[in-house]
Design a protein around this motif. Structure first.
Motif, PDB file in Angstrom:
ATOM      1  N   ASP A  68       0.856  -1.181   0.000  1.00  0.00           N
ATOM      2  CA  ASP A  68       0.000   0.000   0.000  1.00  0.00           C
ATOM      3  C   ASP A  68       0.897   1.238   0.000  1.00  0.00           C
ATOM      4  O   ASP A  68       1.557   1.536   0.997  1.00  0.00           O
ATOM      5  CB  ASP A  68      -0.910  -0.007   1.227  1.00  0.00           C
ATOM      6  CG  ASP A  68      -2.058   0.975   1.104  1.00  0.00           C
ATOM      7  OD1 ASP A  68      -1.929   1.937   0.325  1.00  0.00           O
ATOM      8  OD2 ASP A  68      -3.076   0.786   1.785  1.00  0.00           O
ATOM      9  N   LEU A  69       0.914   1.952  -1.121  1.00  0.00           N
ATOM     10  CA  LEU A  69       1.799   3.112  -1.283  1.00  0.00           C
ATOM     11  C   LEU A  69       1.142   4.413  -0.828  1.00  0.00           C
ATOM     12  O   LEU A  69       1.773   5.470  -0.884  1.00  0.00           O
ATOM     13  CB  LEU A  69       2.225   3.232  -2.751  1.00  0.00           C
ATOM     14  CG  LEU A  69       2.957   2.014  -3.329  1.00  0.00           C
ATOM     15  CD1 LEU A  69       3.302   2.254  -4.796  1.00  0.00           C
ATOM     16  CD2 LEU A  69       4.215   1.692  -2.532  1.00  0.00           C
ATOM     17  N   ARG A  70      -0.097   4.338  -0.371  1.00  0.00           N
ATOM     18  CA  ARG A  70      -0.773   5.543   0.103  1.00  0.00           C
ATOM     19  C   ARG A  70      -0.317   5.890   1.509  1.00  0.00           C
ATOM     20  O   ARG A  70       0.015   5.018   2.298  1.00  0.00           O
ATOM     21  CB  ARG A  70      -2.288   5.331   0.080  1.00  0.00           C
ATOM     22  CG  ARG A  70      -2.862   5.050  -1.296  1.00  0.00           C
ATOM     23  CD  ARG A  70      -4.298   4.579  -1.216  1.00  0.00           C
ATOM     24  NE  ARG A  70      -4.413   3.312  -0.481  1.00  0.00           N
ATOM     25  CZ  ARG A  70      -5.546   2.685  -0.267  1.00  0.00           C
ATOM     26  NH1 ARG A  70      -6.682   3.212  -0.715  1.00  0.00           N
ATOM     27  NH2 ARG A  70      -5.579   1.546   0.397  1.00  0.00           N
ATOM     28  N   ALA A  71      -0.292   7.177   1.798  1.00  0.00           N
ATOM     29  CA  ALA A  71       0.080   7.617   3.141  1.00  0.00           C
ATOM     30  C   ALA A  71      -0.948   7.113   4.144  1.00  0.00           C
ATOM     31  O   ALA A  71      -2.149   7.167   3.901  1.00  0.00           O
ATOM     32  CB  ALA A  71       0.166   9.136   3.196  1.00  0.00           C
ATOM     33  N   GLY A  72      -0.469   6.617   5.267  1.00  0.00           N
ATOM     34  CA  GLY A  72      -1.369   6.103   6.287  1.00  0.00           C
ATOM     35  C   GLY A  72      -1.088   6.721   7.637  1.00  0.00           C
ATOM     36  O   GLY A  72      -0.108   7.463   7.817  1.00  0.00           O
ATOM     37  N   GLY A  73      -1.929   6.402   8.604  1.00  0.00           N
ATOM     38  CA  GLY A  73      -1.774   6.972   9.941  1.00  0.00           C
ATOM     39  C   GLY A  73      -0.541   6.462  10.656  1.00  0.00           C
ATOM     40  O   GLY A  73       0.098   7.186  11.403  1.00  0.00           O
ATOM     41  N   LYS A  74      -0.214   5.189  10.452  1.00  0.00           N
ATOM     42  CA  LYS A  74       0.973   4.586  11.062  1.00  0.00           C
ATOM     43  C   LYS A  74       1.898   4.167   9.934  1.00  0.00           C
ATOM     44  O   LYS A  74       1.766   3.080   9.380  1.00  0.00           O
ATOM     45  CB  LYS A  74       0.588   3.385  11.917  1.00  0.00           C
ATOM     46  CG  LYS A  74      -0.276   3.708  13.125  1.00  0.00           C
ATOM     47  CD  LYS A  74      -0.589   2.431  13.889  1.00  0.00           C
ATOM     48  CE  LYS A  74      -1.472   2.692  15.094  1.00  0.00           C
ATOM     49  NZ  LYS A  74      -1.807   1.432  15.808  1.00  0.00           N
ATOM     50  N   ASN A  75       2.844   5.011   9.611  1.00  0.00           N
ATOM     51  CA  ASN A  75       3.666   4.758   8.437  1.00  0.00           C
ATOM     52  C   ASN A  75       5.152   4.963   8.683  1.00  0.00           C
ATOM     53  O   ASN A  75       5.937   4.968   7.754  1.00  0.00           O
ATOM     54  CB  ASN A  75       3.210   5.673   7.276  1.00  0.00           C
ATOM     55  CG  ASN A  75       3.573   5.103   5.919  1.00  0.00           C
ATOM     56  OD1 ASN A  75       3.457   3.892   5.699  1.00  0.00           O
ATOM     57  ND2 ASN A  75       4.014   5.949   5.019  1.00  0.00           N
ATOM     58  N   ALA A  76       5.532   5.143   9.967  1.00  0.00           N
ATOM     59  CA  ALA A  76       6.933   5.400  10.290  1.00  0.00           C
ATOM     60  C   ALA A  76       7.572   4.124  10.816  1.00  0.00           C
ATOM     61  O   ALA A  76       7.326   3.712  11.955  1.00  0.00           O
ATOM     62  CB  ALA A  76       7.048   6.518  11.322  1.00  0.00           C
ATOM     63  N   ALA A  77       8.367   3.488   9.980  1.00  0.00           N
ATOM     64  CA  ALA A  77       9.069   2.277  10.403  1.00  0.00           C
ATOM     65  C   ALA A  77      10.008   2.605  11.564  1.00  0.00           C
ATOM     66  O   ALA A  77      10.672   3.643  11.559  1.00  0.00           O
ATOM     67  CB  ALA A  77       9.864   1.689   9.242  1.00  0.00           C
ATOM     68  N   GLY A  78      10.065   1.720  12.532  1.00  0.00           N
ATOM     69  CA  GLY A  78      10.935   1.933  13.685  1.00  0.00           C
ATOM     70  C   GLY A  78      10.382   2.893  14.713  1.00  0.00           C
ATOM     71  O   GLY A  78      10.980   3.079  15.777  1.00  0.00           O
ATOM     72  N   VAL A  79       9.239   3.530  14.425  1.00  0.00           N
ATOM     73  CA  VAL A  79       8.618   4.498  15.342  1.00  0.00           C
ATOM     74  C   VAL A  79       7.219   4.024  15.730  1.00  0.00           C
ATOM     75  O   VAL A  79       6.911   3.842  16.908  1.00  0.00           O
ATOM     76  CB  VAL A  79       8.550   5.906  14.710  1.00  0.00           C
ATOM     77  CG1 VAL A  79       7.825   6.879  15.634  1.00  0.00           C
ATOM     78  CG2 VAL A  79       9.941   6.405  14.379  1.00  0.00           C
ATOM     79  N   ASP A  80       6.373   3.815  14.736  1.00  0.00           N
ATOM     80  CA  ASP A  80       5.003   3.396  14.999  1.00  0.00           C
ATOM     81  C   ASP A  80       4.918   1.933  15.429  1.00  0.00           C
ATOM     82  O   ASP A  80       3.932   1.530  16.056  1.00  0.00           O
ATOM     83  CB  ASP A  80       4.137   3.620  13.757  1.00  0.00           C
ATOM     84  CG  ASP A  80       3.928   5.098  13.454  1.00  0.00           C
ATOM     85  OD1 ASP A  80       3.808   5.881  14.403  1.00  0.00           O
ATOM     86  OD2 ASP A  80       3.912   5.471  12.269  1.00  0.00           O
ATOM     87  N   PHE A  81       5.939   1.154  15.092  1.00  0.00           N
ATOM     88  CA  PHE A  81       6.003  -0.247  15.488  1.00  0.00           C
ATOM     89  C   PHE A  81       7.440  -0.570  15.912  1.00  0.00           C
ATOM     90  O   PHE A  81       8.386  -0.117  15.271  1.00  0.00           O
ATOM     91  CB  PHE A  81       5.603  -1.169  14.327  1.00  0.00           C
ATOM     92  CG  PHE A  81       4.217  -0.911  13.799  1.00  0.00           C
ATOM     93  CD1 PHE A  81       3.129  -1.567  14.326  1.00  0.00           C
ATOM     94  CD2 PHE A  81       4.014   0.010  12.778  1.00  0.00           C
ATOM     95  CE1 PHE A  81       1.852  -1.311  13.839  1.00  0.00           C
ATOM     96  CE2 PHE A  81       2.748   0.263  12.281  1.00  0.00           C
ATOM     97  CZ  PHE A  81       1.656  -0.402  12.825  1.00  0.00           C
ATOM     98  N   PRO A  82       7.628  -1.363  16.950  1.00  0.00           N
ATOM     99  CA  PRO A  82       8.996  -1.744  17.337  1.00  0.00           C
ATOM    100  C   PRO A  82       9.664  -2.523  16.208  1.00  0.00           C
ATOM    101  O   PRO A  82       9.062  -3.443  15.649  1.00  0.00           O
ATOM    102  CB  PRO A  82       8.786  -2.627  18.571  1.00  0.00           C
ATOM    103  CG  PRO A  82       7.422  -2.296  19.065  1.00  0.00           C
ATOM    104  CD  PRO A  82       6.620  -1.917  17.854  1.00  0.00           C
TER     105      PRO A  82
END
Length: 284
Positions: A68-82
């Motif tokens: 999914d190439l669309r911008a999403g609410g949780k899209n920061a690798a290493g930040v939004d998810f461990p």
């Protein structure tokens, strides 16, 4: 069973876990939430000693339309998810941050799924596109419905195929080049003839046939199943697959760098679907 935002998990048999991608409105496009939901579900299945086989399926009309190439609410690798990888550098500028992100969410996590200690069967129907191929290829067996179609259109976007680059291993070198150069969709029947798909079954029978296959496998001893998978995977590793994937990933990053210089975004916008295409001024 744990609840997830983008997947659901079933237990059709005490020895079988069925993980189902559940973003039908997005044709099961894989966003960051789905990536880590899948990872958590796979981890739970591997750690459950009663589970001997895992099935990966998709809810809705298609198995997966890719990343999914669309911008999403949780899209920061290493930040939004461990993070699950060992690279780091997600907040770094330029190629460093991009390389770190794609190492984590595309390359290393797919490699991790490929090496899960239990047999995994991909239950593929409808379209299986780009990143969807990565999901299917990470599995040990692929059973496809007779209406399934496979495609990697990423060369159209100015990039040399998806990040988990196993096309030559799955298709052979000449057919891999044809698959990539043309960006054509190939039928389940052609994929079966090339050895990429294990079985092609009627769409109405897909889930039942996959479950039947999973039960046949689950009747075998757990340790023997694990070590047989390890033996086959190690044989492919000795042939050089990990090094080949890593060098292709580096070339993939070079394509991104070229596109960024040429178009102001990491892919050629002419190859993007209109739903995700941005005007140059708004490109990252």
């Amino acid at each position: 069973m744990s609840s997830f935002e983008t997947i659901f998990v079933e237990r059709p048999d005490p020895a079988i876990t069925r993980v189902v991608m559940n973003r039908p409105e997005a044709r099961n496009a894989q966003n960051l939430q789905m990536t880590y939901d899948l990872n958590a579900a796979f981890d739970a299945a591997v750690q459950d000693d009663a589970v001997k086989v895992i099935i990966l399926a998709g809810n809705g009309p298609h198995f997966s339309s890719g990343h999914d190439l669309r911008a999403g609410g949780k899209n920061a690798a290493g930040v939004d998810f461990p993070p699950i990888g060992h690279w780091g550098g997600f907040a770094e500028a330029g190629a460093h941050g991009r390389f770190a992100r794609e190492q984590e969410i595309y390359l290393q996590i797919t490699r991790r799924w490929r090496n899960l200690a239990k047999p995994v069967i991909a239950e593929v129907h409808g379209k299986c596109i780009a990143g969807g191929l990565m999901l299917a290829w990470a599995c040990d067996l692929i059973v496809a419905s007779d209406d399934a179609q496979f495609c990697d259109p990423v060369v159209t976007m100015g990039v040399c195929g998806v990040e988990w680059f196993v096309h030559p291993w799955e298709l052979g070198p000449r057919k891999a080049k044809e698959f990539l150069f043309t960006a054509d969709s190939w039928s389940a029947q052609e994929a079966h003839q090339l050895g990429m798909v294990n079985q092609v079954v009627p769409r109405a029978e897909l889930s039942s046939r996959v479950l039947e296959l999973a039960r046949r496998i689950a009747a075998k001893p757990s340790f023997a199943l694990k070590l047989t998978k390890e033996a086959v995977n190690r044989s492919v590793d000795v042939m050089g697959q990990p090094a080949a994937i890593d060098q292709a990933f580096a070339l993939h990053q070079l394509c991104h760098a070229h596109n960024l210089q040429e178009f102001g975004m990491i892919v050629d916008p002419s190859g993007l679907h209109p739903s995700v295409r941005k005007p140059p001024a708004a490109a990252e």
